[in-house]
Design a protein around this motif. Structure first.
Motif, PDB file in Angstrom:
ATOM      1  N   ASP A  44      -6.219  -3.053  -8.429  1.00  0.00           N
ATOM      2  CA  ASP A  44      -6.848  -3.421  -7.163  1.00  0.00           C
ATOM      3  C   ASP A  44      -8.295  -3.815  -7.362  1.00  0.00           C
ATOM      4  OD1 ASP A  44      -4.477  -2.778  -6.102  1.00  0.00           O
ATOM      5  OD2 ASP A  44      -5.064  -0.760  -5.485  1.00  0.00           O
ATOM      6  N   VAL A  64       6.012  -1.285   4.316  1.00  0.00           N
ATOM      7  CA  VAL A  64       7.463  -1.426   4.307  1.00  0.00           C
ATOM      8  C   VAL A  64       8.101  -0.091   4.689  1.00  0.00           C
ATOM      9  CG1 VAL A  64       9.448  -1.803   2.822  1.00  0.00           C
ATOM     10  CG2 VAL A  64       7.452  -3.258   2.612  1.00  0.00           C
ATOM     11  N   PHE A  65       7.566   0.972   4.082  1.00  0.00           N
ATOM     12  CA  PHE A  65       8.096   2.310   4.312  1.00  0.00           C
ATOM     13  C   PHE A  65       7.964   2.695   5.782  1.00  0.00           C
ATOM     14  CE2 PHE A  65       7.272   6.969   4.134  1.00  0.00           C
ATOM     15  CZ  PHE A  65       8.532   7.338   3.732  1.00  0.00           C
ATOM     16  N   GLN A  67      -3.356  -9.985   4.223  1.00  0.00           N
ATOM     17  CA  GLN A  67      -3.084 -10.777   3.040  1.00  0.00           C
ATOM     18  C   GLN A  67      -3.695 -10.146   1.797  1.00  0.00           C
ATOM     19  OE1 GLN A  67      -4.138 -14.796   3.765  1.00  0.00           O
ATOM     20  NE2 GLN A  67      -3.191 -15.530   1.913  1.00  0.00           N
ATOM     21  N   PHE A  68      -4.614  -9.209   1.987  1.00  0.00           N
ATOM     22  CA  PHE A  68      -5.360  -8.691   0.836  1.00  0.00           C
ATOM     23  C   PHE A  68      -5.241  -7.185   0.725  1.00  0.00           C
ATOM     24  CE2 PHE A  68      -7.462 -12.483   2.436  1.00  0.00           C
ATOM     25  CZ  PHE A  68      -7.297 -13.291   1.338  1.00  0.00           C
ATOM     26  N   LEU A  69      -4.028  -6.647   0.916  1.00  0.00           N
ATOM     27  CA  LEU A  69      -3.853  -5.206   0.774  1.00  0.00           C
ATOM     28  C   LEU A  69      -3.477  -4.892  -0.668  1.00  0.00           C
ATOM     29  CD1 LEU A  69      -1.929  -4.264   4.002  1.00  0.00           C
ATOM     30  CD2 LEU A  69      -4.353  -4.116   3.532  1.00  0.00           C
ATOM     31  N   THR A  70      -3.565  -3.582  -1.026  1.00  0.00           N
ATOM     32  CA  THR A  70      -3.116  -3.178  -2.366  1.00  0.00           C
ATOM     33  C   THR A  70      -1.596  -3.058  -2.365  1.00  0.00           C
ATOM     34  OG1 THR A  70      -3.194  -0.873  -1.805  1.00  0.00           O
ATOM     35  CG2 THR A  70      -5.217  -1.835  -2.618  1.00  0.00           C
ATOM     36  N   GLU A 111     -10.865  -6.071  -4.496  1.00  0.00           N
ATOM     37  CA  GLU A 111     -10.648  -5.696  -3.111  1.00  0.00           C
ATOM     38  C   GLU A 111     -11.194  -4.320  -2.813  1.00  0.00           C
ATOM     39  OE1 GLU A 111      -6.709  -6.498  -3.469  1.00  0.00           O
ATOM     40  OE2 GLU A 111      -7.180  -8.619  -3.354  1.00  0.00           O
ATOM     41  N   ALA A 118      -6.308  -9.961   7.331  1.00  0.00           N
ATOM     42  CA  ALA A 118      -6.590  -8.794   6.486  1.00  0.00           C
ATOM     43  C   ALA A 118      -5.339  -8.343   5.751  1.00  0.00           C
ATOM     44  CB  ALA A 118      -7.125  -7.661   7.355  1.00  0.00           C
ATOM     45  N   VAL A 139       5.247   5.474  -2.535  1.00  0.00           N
ATOM     46  CA  VAL A 139       4.074   5.288  -1.682  1.00  0.00           C
ATOM     47  C   VAL A 139       2.990   6.301  -2.016  1.00  0.00           C
ATOM     48  CG1 VAL A 139       3.293   5.431   0.693  1.00  0.00           C
ATOM     49  CG2 VAL A 139       5.366   4.200   0.160  1.00  0.00           C
ATOM     50  N   GLN A 189       5.757   5.309 -10.155  1.00  0.00           N
ATOM     51  CA  GLN A 189       6.319   4.355  -9.187  1.00  0.00           C
ATOM     52  C   GLN A 189       7.628   3.791  -9.701  1.00  0.00           C
ATOM     53  OE1 GLN A 189       3.375   1.529  -7.968  1.00  0.00           O
ATOM     54  NE2 GLN A 189       2.762   2.893  -6.330  1.00  0.00           N
ATOM     55  N   ILE A 199      -2.798   2.237 -10.928  1.00  0.00           N
ATOM     56  CA  ILE A 199      -2.780   0.921 -10.295  1.00  0.00           C
ATOM     57  C   ILE A 199      -4.046   0.630  -9.515  1.00  0.00           C
ATOM     58  CG2 ILE A 199      -0.283   0.660 -10.203  1.00  0.00           C
ATOM     59  CD1 ILE A 199      -0.384   1.624  -7.343  1.00  0.00           C
ATOM     60  N   LEU A 207      11.369   6.030  -1.843  1.00  0.00           N
ATOM     61  CA  LEU A 207      10.319   5.155  -1.300  1.00  0.00           C
ATOM     62  C   LEU A 207       9.046   5.966  -1.045  1.00  0.00           C
ATOM     63  CD1 LEU A 207      10.109   2.241  -0.682  1.00  0.00           C
ATOM     64  CD2 LEU A 207      10.945   2.637   1.610  1.00  0.00           C
ATOM     65  N   ARG A 262      -8.550  -7.170  -8.657  1.00  0.00           N
ATOM     66  CA  ARG A 262      -8.365  -8.201  -7.632  1.00  0.00           C
ATOM     67  C   ARG A 262      -9.591  -8.313  -6.723  1.00  0.00           C
ATOM     68  NH1 ARG A 262      -2.824  -7.043  -4.808  1.00  0.00           N
ATOM     69  NH2 ARG A 262      -3.894  -8.164  -3.188  1.00  0.00           N
ATOM     70  N   ARG A 284       0.251  -0.608  -3.145  1.00  0.00           N
ATOM     71  CA  ARG A 284       0.718   0.624  -2.535  1.00  0.00           C
ATOM     72  C   ARG A 284       0.696   0.534  -1.011  1.00  0.00           C
ATOM     73  NH1 ARG A 284      -0.884   5.016  -0.998  1.00  0.00           N
ATOM     74  NH2 ARG A 284      -3.070   4.500  -1.168  1.00  0.00           N
ATOM     75  N   ARG A 285      -0.311  -0.164  -0.490  1.00  0.00           N
ATOM     76  CA  ARG A 285      -0.371  -0.310   0.973  1.00  0.00           C
ATOM     77  C   ARG A 285       0.784  -1.153   1.482  1.00  0.00           C
ATOM     78  NH1 ARG A 285      -6.339   0.206   2.692  1.00  0.00           N
ATOM     79  NH2 ARG A 285      -6.566   2.282   1.856  1.00  0.00           N
ATOM     80  N   TYR A 286       1.104  -2.209   0.721  1.00  0.00           N
ATOM     81  CA  TYR A 286       2.266  -3.018   1.134  1.00  0.00           C
ATOM     82  C   TYR A 286       3.506  -2.154   1.164  1.00  0.00           C
ATOM     83  CZ  TYR A 286      -0.179  -7.452   0.832  1.00  0.00           C
ATOM     84  OH  TYR A 286      -1.024  -8.483   1.046  1.00  0.00           O
ATOM     85  N   LEU A 287       3.671  -1.338   0.088  1.00  0.00           N
ATOM     86  CA  LEU A 287       4.830  -0.452   0.046  1.00  0.00           C
ATOM     87  C   LEU A 287       4.819   0.500   1.231  1.00  0.00           C
ATOM     88  CD1 LEU A 287       5.211   0.528  -3.685  1.00  0.00           C
ATOM     89  CD2 LEU A 287       6.846  -0.638  -2.242  1.00  0.00           C
ATOM     90  N   SER A 288       3.608   1.019   1.555  1.00  0.00           N
ATOM     91  CA  SER A 288       3.515   1.935   2.687  1.00  0.00           C
ATOM     92  C   SER A 288       3.924   1.228   3.972  1.00  0.00           C
ATOM     93  CB  SER A 288       2.097   2.463   2.837  1.00  0.00           C
ATOM     94  OG  SER A 288       1.613   2.872   1.600  1.00  0.00           O
TER      95      SER A 288
END
Lengths: 670, 220
Positions: free
Chosen positions: B213, A655-656, A644-647, B218, A642, B145, B153, B209, B141, B216, A649-653
């Motif tokens: 999404d 990392v954060f 692998q298919f995040l948005t 999703e 799952a 987010v 951003q 953004i 950051l 894509r 912003r979620r990836y950034l979150s």
């Protein structure tokens, strides 16, 4: 000097590998390639032999400016490395010689010729390495080059699967070894063996290292339950590579265990011997029982490798037990037995795999139920294979007997051990060892009898022809060595004394000076063995019996129809089969251990369909350990998928959050 | 003099954090740009002050770069971009402003605790500077987010980079080459982001953004 020769030859082997990659597809290139391999393995063999026999030579060390810049590549040739260098290069030379003859049958030489010399070079380098980085690099190189050889015939689906499981297990084992080396090196990161050797370690740490080494080296050697890749991968490779993998590569794994546990880890604890002994005993019996259930000749041999690794680990476990209790002479006896068996197994297992390869190239069959009667068409191969079978079944006067006898001598010293756990376990393991020796004999009666005796079961077996001279020369050389090691065990044991001296600080008494080539490992009144005497007795009594039968019993040969048990159906299917041979043992042991079930489908009277009878055997290790593990990994992978298919912003979150939680840990750290 | 130097450096670094909070609070694009320019100006002042008290003349170059690029060129470029794109002036937050501010305060506290702990032996000036710099990075950051708009951003990203420059100049002996290369990589990032903004806009008629999404395919 010997070290320089060995390293030079390893470099030469790598150069041959590179040439093989460039020119491998040319017809006839196999001749110079295998010829050069032969030369590059015989040279270090002689050098290591001279180093080992010349008592009192100091260890040779060399540091090359390769690898990690602050560490370099350390190499060292001590007695242990020299002995394993002999084992490796003896098997490698035999396989190269066999390859000279076998090479023209190879359908895809460009998939074998680059990797075969690389495989040889990497095994030499593992044995010579004197720091963790070089060791692991060579170890991984060994795994990868042998993997490439396993999948050389990649058109067969089974080979690809075997290669996949092999590379998984090899990666797992290397990871375990990596962690073990990390623990041994300590926080300072002292990765050369010289600084690991002297280190003081807490008992908990030693236990962890031992467990990791058992996982890492044990998975490469084929200890149950880490053996699953071995019977799949070893038979999948071309036959001379199978011989190398089974006969030699498992020994390199044993070398890794001995080097780490006996040399680097320091004083053993007595319970560590319990673990090694129990694993060895289980491995020996399970290996031979698995082997008995097989009809595939090469797979049967691969399972026997598992059994023999068990025997070797029993010897190593005994050495640990005696060493932990300060009974040095018994530890030296056990270690000698284990290392002697290393040499012996490399000889007869290489011989048997080469024999199986000869059968395979002559008939195209690996299934014993489709062979038979080959002794008439391949008499020379049959003789070599028979000697190999006798040696692996531990029949005197061949070499297998000597090392198993020595192991039993060490087991008989168990009353000297003070701990009750060991006092009880060691005789039990002795019982397992005896059982596995007896079952091995049964298994090889089956292997030889079904394959070479009787009448051919298929057209292919009937049309077999003897293999070429070079392959035969390779097999007969190994046959001769099996016989020599059996008749002259004193020489081998004397060659092993510097190894015991270096690892245990104790040595067995010199054997070469004893009259009539006897060996007396401990004292004359306890036990002694004379291979020459048994050889002479066997030869004289057999000759006498033959003479009496021929001259007195039945003068003159006469030809008559064979006795058909009153059942005159002349088809080969009426012969004893491999599975019928194994049936009594299967019913006793495998009903429980492998859940063996026999199914009979008998059509009702009047129905013209044939009756069918088949045996179902399940591998419980596979079903109870590996399938759940694979299922768990699969499940976790599905869940993680799952991510692998995040948005964005979620990836950034993520990392954060990771950053913040790491900072929180840092803030809360005491 | 020493005491005063420290106080002024502290004041400038602290006002950078304050500017970050203002950025976090602001929900209109032009105001955000102005605030970003203010933050860059404060950064340039802070770096120049560091150059003065450290006696490191190359830091003046860094201060100049910060002033030229970040306080003038980038805000102007973004300003023009917004005009030409004609995007919605309001920025949509994922989390409410109040919650974001609370989270921001917690982050500042965290960065203080961490930095003051791990740099116990360091020069007090560098310590304070590093703590503020980490706070600016974390707030940048957090802004990335919590915002949905691509332009905001980008601003969050740039403000994060301000924190990095602050940290780099606070520590003595950071070579000029590093700072110049960081400045140019930011510029390149701006160009790339600008091009992408136009492309996104061409395709989807928005720079929200979420459109990406849904393109894509999703779920959220």
């Amino acid at each position: 000097m010997a070290l320089t020769i060995a390293l030079g030859c390893a470099a030469a082997l790598l150069a041959i590998a590179a040439l093989g990659a460039a020119r491998g597809q040319l017809a006839g290139f196999f001749k110079p390639s295998y010829g050069a391999c032969l030369a590059a393995t015989v040279l270090p063999l002689i050098a290591a032999g001279a180093h080992l026999l010349d008592a009192g030579t100091p260890d040779l060390v060399l540091r090359l400016p390769l690898g990690l810049p602050w560490l370099g590549a350390h190499f060292r040739l001590d007695a242990l490395a020299a002995f394993f260098l002999i084992v490796v290069n003896l098997g490698a030379a035999a396989a190269s010689l066999y390859g000279l003859g076998y090479g023209r049958h190879e359908p895809a030489p460009q998939r074998v010729l680059p990797f075969f010399p690389a495989f040889l070079a990497s095994m030499n380098l593992v044995v010579l390495a004197d720091d963790a980085f070089t060791f692991l690099l060579s170890w991984e190189f060994m795994s990868l080059s042998s993997w490439a050889l396993v999948v050389a015939h990649h058109r067969q689906r089974a080979n690809i699967d075997a290669g996949y499981i092999y590379v998984l297990m090899a990666g797992f084992g290397a990871l375990a070894l990596l962690l073990a080396f990390g623990l041994l090196a300590g926080p300072d990161g002292a990765y050369d063996f010289a600084s690991m050797r002297g280190g003081e370690r807490a008992p908990g740490l030693s236990a962890l290292v031992l467990a990791l080494v058992l996982l890492g080296a044990g998975s490469k050697a084929g200890l149950v339950p880490l053996h699953v890749w071995l019977p799949l991968a070893h038979p999948a490779a071309p036959s001379h590579v199978s011989a190398l993998m089974s006969g030699v590569m498992t020994k390199v794994a044993v070398y890794g265990f001995v080097r780490l546990v006996f040399d680097l880890l320091g004083e053993p604890a007595w319970w560590s011997a319990m673990v090694v002994l129990a694993l060895g005993g289980i491995t020996a019996v399970m290996g031979v029982l698995y082997a008995l259930m097989q009809h595939d000749l090469k797979r049967l041999l691969a399972y026997h490798t598992v059994e023999n690794i068990g025997i070797i680990f029993i010897g190593l476990g005994l050495a640990l037990a005696f060493q932990a209790n300060g009974i040095g002479w018994a530890a030296a006896l056990a270690l000698t037995a284990a290392l002697f068996h290393v040499l012996n197994h490399s000889l007869f297992k290489s011989l048997l795999f080469l024999g199986a390869g000869a059968v395979l190239s002559a008939t195209g069959e690996r299934d014993m139920e489709r062979l038979g009667g080959l002794i008439h068409r391949m008499p020379r191969t049959a003789v070599a294979f028979l000697v190999g079978c006798m040696a692996i079944s531990a029949l005197p006067p061949l070499n297998g007997f000597v090392s198993e006898w020595l192991t039993f001598q060490a087991i008989l010293q168990s009353p000297q051990l003070p701990q009750w756990g060991l006092k009880i376990l060691v005789p039990a393991v002795g019982g397992l060892l005896a059982l596995s020796a007896a079952l091995a004999a049964a298994c090889f009666v089956k292997a030889f009898g079904i394959t070479f005796l009787g009448r051919p079961r298929t057209e292919a077996a009937a049309a077999a022809h003897e293999v070429d001279g070079l392959s035969l020369a390779s097999m007969h050389l190994l046959t001769l060595l099996c016989l020599l090691a059996g008749v002259l065990p004193g020489l081998v044991m004397d060659a092993l004394t510097p190894v015991c001296q270096a690892l245990l600080g104790q040595r067995l008494p010199a054997q070469a000076a004893l009259p009539w080539l006897s060996i007396v490992p401990l004292a004359e009144h306890r036990s002694s063995y004379n291979g020459l005497l048994i050889l002479c007795f066997t030869a004289i009594s057999a000759g006498l019996a033959w003479h009496l039968l021929r001259r007195v019993g039945a003068p003159g040969a006469r030809r008559a129809p064979i006795w058909d048990c009153g059942f005159p159906v002349p088809i080969p299917a009426t012969q004893y089969t491999a599975s019928s041979f194994a049936q009594p043992i299967r019913r006793v042991f495998a009903t429980l251990l492998f859940r063996a079930r026999e199914h009979l489908h008998m059509p009702p009277p009047g129905d013209p369909r044939p009756a069918r009878w088949h045996v179902e055997i399940r591998d419980l290790v596979w079903e109870l350990l590996y399938l759940p593990l694979a299922g768990a990994v699969d499940f976790a992978a599905g869940r993680l998928n799952a991510f692998q298919f995040l948005t964005i912003r979620r990836y950034l979150s993520l990392v954060f959050l990771a950053l913040v939680s790491l900072l929180l840990v840092l803030a809360a750290w005491p | 003099m020493d005491r005063l130097a420290f106080d002024i450096a502290h004041l400038l670094a602290g006002s950078l954090v304050l500017a970050s909070f203002m950025l976090l609070y602001q929900d209109r694009l032009y105001a955000m740009l102005n605030l970003f320019a203010l933050q860059a100006l404060l950064l340039a002042l802070s770096v120049a002050w560091q150059a003065h008290i450290q006696g490191a003349s190359h830091l003046y170059v860094t201060a100049g770069i910060a002033l030229l690029f970040k306080a003038i060129l980038i805000p102007l470029a973004l300003h023009r971009m917004i005009e030409r794109l004609g995007i919605h002036r309001e920025v949509e937050n994922v989390v409410g402003i109040g919650l974001t501010m609370l989270a921001g305060m917690a982050l500042v506290a965290l960065s203080m605790v961490v930095m003051l702990r791990v740099t116990a032996e360091a020069d007090p000036l560098a310590r304070e500077d590093l703590a503020f710099a980490l706070a600016v990075v974390l707030l940048g950051l957090l802004m990335m987010v919590t915002r949905r708009n691509a332009v905001s951003q980008v601003i969050g990203f740039m403000s994060m980079e301000n924190g990095l420059i602050l940290a780099a100049t606070g520590a003595k002996g950071m070579p000029l080459v590093v700072e110049i290369s960081v400045a140019f990589s930011i510029l390149v990032a701006l160009v790339v982001v600008g091009i992408f903004l136009f492309r996104i806009r061409e395709r989807f008629d928005t720079v929200d953004i979420r459109a990406l999404d849904s393109f894509r395919g999703e779920r959220r």
